[in-house]
Design an enzyme around this catalytic site. Structure first.
Site, PDB file in Angstrom:
ATOM      1  N   TYR A  48     -18.807 -10.439   3.804  1.00 42.16           N
ATOM      2  CA  TYR A  48     -18.541 -11.861   4.030  1.00 42.16           C
ATOM      3  C   TYR A  48     -19.558 -12.733   3.287  1.00 42.16           C
ATOM      4  CZ  TYR A  48     -15.255 -10.665   7.811  1.00 42.16           C
ATOM      5  OH  TYR A  48     -14.201 -10.178   8.552  1.00 42.16           O
ATOM      6  N   PRO A 203      -5.101 -14.701  14.192  1.00 45.74           N
ATOM      7  CA  PRO A 203      -4.173 -14.715  15.333  1.00 45.74           C
ATOM      8  C   PRO A 203      -3.222 -15.906  15.364  1.00 45.74           C
ATOM      9  CG  PRO A 203      -6.365 -15.380  16.038  1.00 45.74           C
ATOM     10  CD  PRO A 203      -6.502 -14.888  14.624  1.00 45.74           C
ATOM     11  N   LEU A 204      -3.523 -16.952  14.625  1.00 44.80           N
ATOM     12  CA  LEU A 204      -2.604 -18.106  14.581  1.00 44.80           C
ATOM     13  C   LEU A 204      -1.563 -17.960  13.481  1.00 44.80           C
ATOM     14  CD1 LEU A 204      -5.140 -21.026  15.180  1.00 44.80           C
ATOM     15  CD2 LEU A 204      -3.954 -19.590  16.856  1.00 44.80           C
ATOM     16  N   GLY A 205      -1.698 -16.917  12.689  1.00 44.96           N
ATOM     17  CA  GLY A 205      -0.722 -16.653  11.641  1.00 44.96           C
ATOM     18  C   GLY A 205      -0.612 -17.792  10.647  1.00 44.96           C
ATOM     19  N   VAL A 207       1.316 -20.487  11.153  1.00 51.35           N
ATOM     20  CA  VAL A 207       1.944 -21.630  11.831  1.00 51.35           C
ATOM     21  C   VAL A 207       1.374 -22.963  11.362  1.00 51.35           C
ATOM     22  CG1 VAL A 207       2.318 -22.756  14.067  1.00 51.35           C
ATOM     23  CG2 VAL A 207       2.573 -20.280  13.859  1.00 51.35           C
ATOM     24  N   GLU A 210       1.404 -23.210   6.711  1.00 49.23           N
ATOM     25  CA  GLU A 210       2.582 -23.374   5.866  1.00 49.23           C
ATOM     26  C   GLU A 210       3.649 -24.165   6.617  1.00 49.23           C
ATOM     27  OE1 GLU A 210       3.963 -19.467   4.983  1.00 49.23           O
ATOM     28  OE2 GLU A 210       2.088 -18.819   4.048  1.00 49.23           O
TER      29      GLU A 210
END
Length: 289
Positions: A48, A203-205, A207, A210
């Site tokens: 990282y 975890p929020l993908g 959504v 995009e």
């Protein structure tokens, strides 16, 4: 170490130069905010920030005054990532005993700690030898430098291969409402059967990243659920993950103190079954199979 107790995990990838580029004071405040709000597990990887974020976190953690015994540190190894800090000609993987031990020692120095609570193999390599990995892990465990071991982004067959030589305690996978294959392809079933703790990165993908037909459908359902459960849309998405009986632990990628406080201000709600399926249907774009 088994059963990390924190319901959520703090992911540090975006804290350094790959994201918010927080200074030491800001990072220290963020660490304190997470801990004060019940999130005590910090997820790292040696690569990282082009191999700089662990050391920045280590300095900030010392400033924070948080008790090391009250938190858990996860780090990952295995990716050789070209940067100004590493003279590699291309990105590749290395799970030799030498590299695993080098990576752990380096992470311990950077994080200014005597041990990692969890070491994860960052991504599977076609060249990995589970016998050599198990040998390196055993040495590190006997030295008290790692407490538990797991993998990240491993498939069922890759987990089986590792478990032929080494007990796998964790698998950190991509999982969200918009990336839910793991609950259909046997990945989560295998982890439940073998008592492997799942963690979910991103975890929020997609959504909030995009605007597509899929995310439009999801947002439409989320609008009603935020009113019903009286929490923000991102918390509903975390609740969708937490509803799964595998007890998946979402890895929050945010470095925003305000967002951390908001997300943790109320318990993650237990979605009613129809609400859970309504979100899945919206993601699929058709009735569930």
């Amino acid at each position: 170490m088994k059963n990390i107790k924190s319901e959520l995990v703090a992911g540090t990838m975006n804290w350094g130069i790959w994201g918010r580029d927080l200074n030491s004071v800001q990072m220290s405040e963020l660490i304190e905010t997470y801990v004060q709000n019940g999130i005590t597990v910090f997820d790292h990887a040696d690569i990282y920030g082009n191999h700089t974020t662990e050391a920045a976190f280590g300095k900030a953690f010392k400033k924070s005054g948080v008790d090391r015994e009250k938190v858990r540190f996860i780090s990952k190894c295995g990716i050789k990532y070209p940067s100004e800090n590493r003279n590699y000609s291309l990105k590749h993987y290395d799970y030799t005993e030498e590299h695993i031990r080098f990576s752990v020692e380096n992470s311990l120095r950077n994080l200014q700690t005597d041990y990692l609570d969890v070491l994860l193999l960052h991504r599977p390599s076609p060249l990995m030898d589970p016998r050599e990995i198990a040998y390196a892990v055993k040495i590190l465990q006997n030295q008290g430098k790692i407490k538990a071991v797991g993998v990240s982004n491993f498939t069922v067959s890759q987990m089986e291969l590792m478990e032929s030589q080494l007990k796998v305690d964790y698998n950190q996978i991509q999982f969200s409402l918009t990336h839910h294959q793991a609950m259909l392809d046997g990945t989560l079933d295998f982890m439940r059967l073998h008592r492997i703790q799942p963690m979910a990165w991103n975890p929020l993908g997609s959504v909030f990243k995009e605007q597509t037909a899929q995310t439009d459908r999801i947002m439409s359902v989320l609008l009603g659920l935020t009113q019903k459960y009286k929490v923000e849309a991102d918390v509903i998405l975390l609740a969708w993950i937490r509803k799964h009986p595998a007890q998946i632990q979402p890895v929050l990628g945010t470095a925003d103190i305000v967002k951390v406080k908001r997300i943790t201000s109320h318990p993650i709600p237990d979605l009613e079954q129809e609400d859970w399926f309504a979100l899945w249907e919206a993601s699929l774009g058709h009735k569930v199979p």
